[in-house]
Scaffold this motif. Structure first.
Motif, short mmCIF file in Angstrom:
data_model
loop_
_atom_site.label_atom_id
_atom_site.label_comp_id
_atom_site.label_asym_id
_atom_site.label_seq_id
_atom_site.Cartn_x
_atom_site.Cartn_y
_atom_site.Cartn_z
N ALA A 37 16.25 28.19 26.07
CA ALA A 37 15.62 27.76 27.32
C ALA A 37 15.96 26.32 27.65
N LYS A 38 15.95 25.45 26.65
CA LYS A 38 16.29 24.05 26.90
C LYS A 38 17.76 23.92 27.30
N PHE A 39 18.65 24.65 26.64
CA PHE A 39 20.06 24.63 27.02
C PHE A 39 20.23 25.11 28.46
N TYR A 40 19.56 26.21 28.80
CA TYR A 40 19.62 26.76 30.16
C TYR A 40 19.16 25.73 31.18
N ASN A 41 18.04 25.07 30.90
CA ASN A 41 17.51 24.06 31.82
C ASN A 41 18.44 22.86 31.96
N GLU A 42 19.13 22.49 30.88
CA GLU A 42 20.03 21.34 30.93
C GLU A 42 21.39 21.69 31.53
N ALA A 43 21.88 22.91 31.27
CA ALA A 43 23.25 23.28 31.66
C ALA A 43 23.35 23.88 33.06
N VAL A 44 22.27 24.49 33.52
CA VAL A 44 22.32 25.18 34.80
C VAL A 44 21.56 24.34 35.84
N PRO A 45 22.22 24.04 36.95
CA PRO A 45 21.55 23.23 37.99
C PRO A 45 20.27 23.90 38.50
N LEU A 46 19.32 23.07 38.88
CA LEU A 46 18.02 23.55 39.36
C LEU A 46 18.16 24.55 40.50
N THR A 47 19.06 24.30 41.43
CA THR A 47 19.24 25.21 42.57
C THR A 47 19.65 26.60 42.11
N VAL A 48 20.55 26.66 41.13
CA VAL A 48 21.00 27.95 40.60
C VAL A 48 19.86 28.63 39.85
N ARG A 49 19.13 27.86 39.04
CA ARG A 49 17.99 28.44 38.30
C ARG A 49 16.96 29.01 39.27
N GLN A 50 16.68 28.29 40.35
CA GLN A 50 15.71 28.77 41.35
C GLN A 50 16.22 30.04 42.01
N GLY A 51 17.52 30.10 42.28
CA GLY A 51 18.10 31.31 42.86
C GLY A 51 17.96 32.51 41.92
N VAL A 52 18.18 32.28 40.64
CA VAL A 52 18.03 33.36 39.65
C VAL A 52 16.57 33.81 39.60
N THR A 53 15.65 32.85 39.58
CA THR A 53 14.23 33.19 39.59
C THR A 53 13.88 34.02 40.83
N ASN A 54 14.34 33.58 41.99
CA ASN A 54 14.07 34.31 43.23
C ASN A 54 14.64 35.73 43.17
N PHE A 55 15.87 35.86 42.69
CA PHE A 55 16.51 37.17 42.59
C PHE A 55 15.72 38.10 41.68
N LEU A 56 15.31 37.59 40.52
CA LEU A 56 14.55 38.42 39.57
C LEU A 56 13.18 38.81 40.14
N TYR A 177 10.66 31.93 30.32
CA TYR A 177 10.39 30.96 29.26
C TYR A 177 10.90 29.58 29.63
N ALA A 178 12.09 29.50 30.27
CA ALA A 178 12.65 28.22 30.68
C ALA A 178 11.74 27.51 31.68
N GLY A 179 10.99 28.30 32.45
CA GLY A 179 10.08 27.71 33.43
C GLY A 179 8.83 27.11 32.83
N ILE A 180 8.52 27.49 31.58
CA ILE A 180 7.29 26.98 30.95
C ILE A 180 7.53 26.22 29.66
#
Length: 185
Positions: A37-56, A177-180
């Motif tokens: 989760a920490k790697f995901y949060n550091e490596a993936v830009p916030l905009t992309v992470r938000q898009g993935v969250t929205n898609f899911l 998990y990355a969100g919390i």
């Protein structure tokens, strides 16, 4: 014994098992989930992470819609359906939460909540492996009933596309998990 202590004893009759599962979950979090989760949060830009969250979240719409209807919340069901239509089309398959930007808020529903609407008590405290704290009502709802309300999941199961099913489950888990993870730390 005072009434409060008795109620707490009754609510966790599986305390020894729950403690073992909790300890197991902590090890899995420390060794696997937290680093990923920490790697995901550091490596993936916030905009992309938000898009993935929205898609899911958009993919979970059929389950939310079915539970809205089962709860007799027809206005909320229309809102859920409208969100899905707007986000699936103009929101680029749900990667953009255009409906949210237009003021149509997202909400979550599952069959455990539907059972609660009909008066079923939550029952005793239960810690599930990997999934964490729950209770029998919510566990049955989320794990046994909601999958039957998910047309994509049913299609993937019926066409032997297990790799996609597991990828989606893993993606949902990492995303959630990355969100919390920062709050948990």
């Amino acid at each position: 014994k005072p009434a409060k202590i008795e109620a707490e004893d009754v609510n966790d009759p599986l305390e020894p098992v729950n403690r073992v599962i909790f300890d197991f979950n902590e090890v899995v979090q420390d060794i696997l989930l937290r680093p990923i989760a920490k790697f995901y949060n550091e490596a993936v830009p916030l905009t992309v992470r938000q898009g993935v969250t929205n898609f899911l979240h958009n993919l979970s719409t059929p389950v939310v819609l079915a539970n809205d209807i089962l709860q007799g919340e027809f206005n909320r069901a229309l809102q859920t359906f409208g969100r899905a239509m707007v986000n699936s089309t103009f929101g680029i398959f749900g990667f953009s939460d255009l409906a949210g930007e237009l003021g149509v808020e997202r909400h979550k529903e599952d069959f455990g909540q539907t059972l609660a609407v009909y008066g079923m008590e939550e029952g005793f405290y239960l810690v599930l492996p990997i999934l964490g704290p729950s209770n029998p009502r919510d566990a049955v709802g989320k794990l046994l009933v909601d999958p039957y309300l998910d047309p994509l999941g049913l299609w993937l199961d019926n066409t032997d596309r297990d790799e996609i099913t597991y990828s989606l489950l893993g993606g949902k888990g990492i995303d959630e998990y990355a969100g919390i993870v920062e709050e948990l730390d």
